[in-house]
Design a protein around this motif. Structure first.
Motif, PDB file in Angstrom:
ATOM      1  N   VAL A 120      -0.353  -6.576   5.383  1.00 57.87           N
ATOM      2  CA  VAL A 120      -0.218  -5.278   4.715  1.00 57.87           C
ATOM      3  C   VAL A 120       1.248  -4.849   4.784  1.00 57.87           C
ATOM      4  CG1 VAL A 120      -0.936  -2.858   4.677  1.00 57.87           C
ATOM      5  CG2 VAL A 120      -2.577  -4.638   5.323  1.00 57.87           C
ATOM      6  N   CYS A 121       1.788  -4.491   3.630  1.00 55.55           N
ATOM      7  CA  CYS A 121       3.176  -4.022   3.550  1.00 55.55           C
ATOM      8  C   CYS A 121       3.163  -2.622   2.946  1.00 55.55           C
ATOM      9  CB  CYS A 121       4.001  -4.983   2.693  1.00 55.55           C
ATOM     10  SG  CYS A 121       5.707  -4.437   2.448  1.00 55.55           S
ATOM     11  N   PRO A 122       3.123  -1.571   3.798  1.00 51.64           N
ATOM     12  CA  PRO A 122       3.111  -0.215   3.254  1.00 51.64           C
ATOM     13  C   PRO A 122       4.485   0.110   2.665  1.00 51.64           C
ATOM     14  CG  PRO A 122       2.335  -0.279   5.548  1.00 51.64           C
ATOM     15  CD  PRO A 122       3.036  -1.575   5.265  1.00 51.64           C
ATOM     16  N   ILE A 169      -4.247   2.168   8.791  1.00 51.81           N
ATOM     17  CA  ILE A 169      -4.065   0.708   8.724  1.00 51.81           C
ATOM     18  C   ILE A 169      -4.454   0.063  10.060  1.00 51.81           C
ATOM     19  CG2 ILE A 169      -2.403  -1.177   8.369  1.00 51.81           C
ATOM     20  CD1 ILE A 169      -2.923   0.494   5.836  1.00 51.81           C
ATOM     21  N   ASP A 170      -3.837   0.562  11.153  1.00 49.39           N
ATOM     22  CA  ASP A 170      -3.997  -0.152  12.427  1.00 49.39           C
ATOM     23  C   ASP A 170      -5.402  -0.040  13.013  1.00 49.39           C
ATOM     24  OD1 ASP A 170      -1.385  -0.736  12.042  1.00 49.39           O
ATOM     25  OD2 ASP A 170      -0.598   0.430  13.715  1.00 49.39           O
ATOM     26  N   ARG A 211      -7.904  -2.549  10.032  1.00 49.46           N
ATOM     27  CA  ARG A 211      -8.123  -3.682  10.956  1.00 49.46           C
ATOM     28  C   ARG A 211      -9.621  -3.860  11.258  1.00 49.46           C
ATOM     29  NH1 ARG A 211      -3.616  -5.993  13.286  1.00 49.46           N
ATOM     30  NH2 ARG A 211      -1.847  -4.577  13.248  1.00 49.46           N
ATOM     31  N   GLU A 213      -2.571  -8.462   9.397  1.00 50.35           N
ATOM     32  CA  GLU A 213      -1.413  -7.940  10.131  1.00 50.35           C
ATOM     33  C   GLU A 213      -0.662  -7.013   9.202  1.00 50.35           C
ATOM     34  OE1 GLU A 213       0.953 -11.176  11.617  1.00 50.35           O
ATOM     35  OE2 GLU A 213      -0.667 -11.871  12.947  1.00 50.35           O
ATOM     36  N   ARG A 214       0.265  -6.223   9.757  1.00 50.89           N
ATOM     37  CA  ARG A 214       1.119  -5.421   8.879  1.00 50.89           C
ATOM     38  C   ARG A 214       2.569  -5.584   9.295  1.00 50.89           C
ATOM     39  NH1 ARG A 214       3.434  -1.119  11.444  1.00 50.89           N
ATOM     40  NH2 ARG A 214       2.167  -0.104  13.045  1.00 50.89           N
ATOM     41  N   SER A 242       0.829  -1.211   0.000  1.00 54.85           N
ATOM     42  CA  SER A 242       0.000   0.000   0.000  1.00 54.85           C
ATOM     43  C   SER A 242       0.858   1.253   0.000  1.00 54.85           C
ATOM     44  CB  SER A 242      -0.932   0.012   1.220  1.00 54.85           C
ATOM     45  OG  SER A 242      -0.185   0.313   2.385  1.00 54.85           O
ATOM     46  N   ILE A 259      -0.346   5.275   9.130  1.00 58.20           N
ATOM     47  CA  ILE A 259      -0.150   3.854   9.473  1.00 58.20           C
ATOM     48  C   ILE A 259      -0.990   3.511  10.705  1.00 58.20           C
ATOM     49  CG2 ILE A 259       1.540   2.180  10.360  1.00 58.20           C
ATOM     50  CD1 ILE A 259       1.855   2.823   7.370  1.00 58.20           C
TER      51      ILE A 259
END
Ligand code: FEC
Length: 292
Positions: free
Chosen positions: A231-233, A247-248, A252, A263-264, A159, A243
């Motif tokens: 997830v790999c930003p 994301i979190d 989630r 998870e990231r 992302s 983030i």
């Protein structure tokens, strides 16, 4: 250089006004932003500013030359960093942004601020992008490979911050560079075709932004039978609002609604391995001006 983050809740209106660059801020958007920072506990710590300072200090120690930090939208400003470097006698400066991918709506703004502040008083070697830097690709690949969820077959979603779609018509390299980073990391991590890309953190500016948005993308993945996602930003390097909230919290929550396990990866932040990557980029710029 980094994006910058308000230190206190009371700073949020001025910070948002800076991001908007004089264009009006809708009161409901400001309230929403203040609420996001409140829920992240910004009064206790401003993660982005503290992480940027930690990375700056570590890079200075690693390189043995003075390193200054300047924020695009907060203090210390990029112009303050330029003045501090000049006051220390610098005649060559390397400009490095803690964001790997070039866009006229992103990196160019950092460059314009630095160029404007220097006003020709020193030579500027500006690093436009470092999205395919081997050490960076390997650092992310290692985090993907190290994920227990990936070993169980999780789908990897790369992302990055979305930008208004109009950049495509300008021939902006942003999206191409993002997909290149994602492809390189996927290959180095050995995950085959089990990955996809989506954008995040779109702003309510009233124009179309690049998609798919990560929340819609998670829905599509769940509908297609995917049960686990890592997830790999790739467009950010630090734990910050985009983030820790987008994301979190938001992604989630969406994953939980969909019954997806999500998870990231840990962000690079001021990890010594990441600081070593930054040092490689700076050393190259100092040694060979023509490559930047
Ligand atoms: O932790 C923090 O306090 C700061 C987190 C933060 C980072 C960040 C990175 C990027 N942005 C990029 C583009 C845009 C565009 C707009 C925009 C708006 C915001 C708002 C906040 C915000 N950004 Fe950001 N961005 C961060 C924070 N960003 C807050 C305003 C409220 C909101 O929309 O949620 C739209 C501007 C406008 O209104 O016209 C465009 C890009 C990056 C990644 C590259 C970089 O780090 O520089 C691109 C971190």
């Amino acid at each position: 250089m980094a994006y910058g983050s308000p230190e206190r809740l009371a700073d949020v209106p001025a910070y948002y006004a800076d991001i908007r660059g004089g264009r009006p801020v809708a009161p409901e958007n400001l309230e929403d932003l203040v609420e996001r920072y409140r829920r992240l506990g910004i009064e206790d710590a401003s993660p982005l500013n503290a992480i940027t300072e930690a990375a700056r200090a570590a890079l200075e120690a690693e390189l043995g030359v003075p390193v200054f930090s300047g924020m695009k939208h907060w203090t210390p400003r990029i112009a303050d960093a330029a003045e501090a470097a000049l006051a220390g006698g610098a005649d060559v400066l390397v400009g490095l942004v803690l964001a790997p991918h070039y866009s006229v709506l992103s990196i160019k703004g950092y460059r314009d601020q630095l160029d404007g502040a220097l006003a020709g008083r020193a030579e500027l070697r500006f690093v436009e992008s470092w999205h395919a830097e081997p050490g960076f690709v390997e650092l992310l690949a290692e985090r993907v490979r190290g994920s227990a969820l990936v070993r169980e077959g999780a789908h990897v979603v790369f992302s990055a911050h979305s930008l208004p779609e109009r950049i495509l018509a300008l021939g902006d390299p942003y999206k191409v560079q993002l997909l290149e980073t994602a492809g390189l990391v996927a290959a180095a991590a050995g995950i085959g075709e089990n990955w996809s890309f989506s954008f995040q953190s779109e702003s309510p500016t009233g124009e179309p932004w690049l998609g798919p948005d990560i929340l819609d993308h998670l829905e599509a993945l769940a509908a297609g039978g995917i049960e686990r996602v890592l997830v790999c930003p790739v467009g950010f390097v630090s734990d910050h609002l985009e983030i820790r909230w987008d994301i979190d919290v938001e992604a989630r929550e969406k994953a939980a609604e969909l019954g997806l396990e999500l998870e990231r990866i840990e962000m690079p932040n001021a990890d010594p391995a990441f600081v070593a990557v930054l040092a490689t980029i700076v050393r190259r710029a100092l040694a060979v001006p023509s490559v930047v």
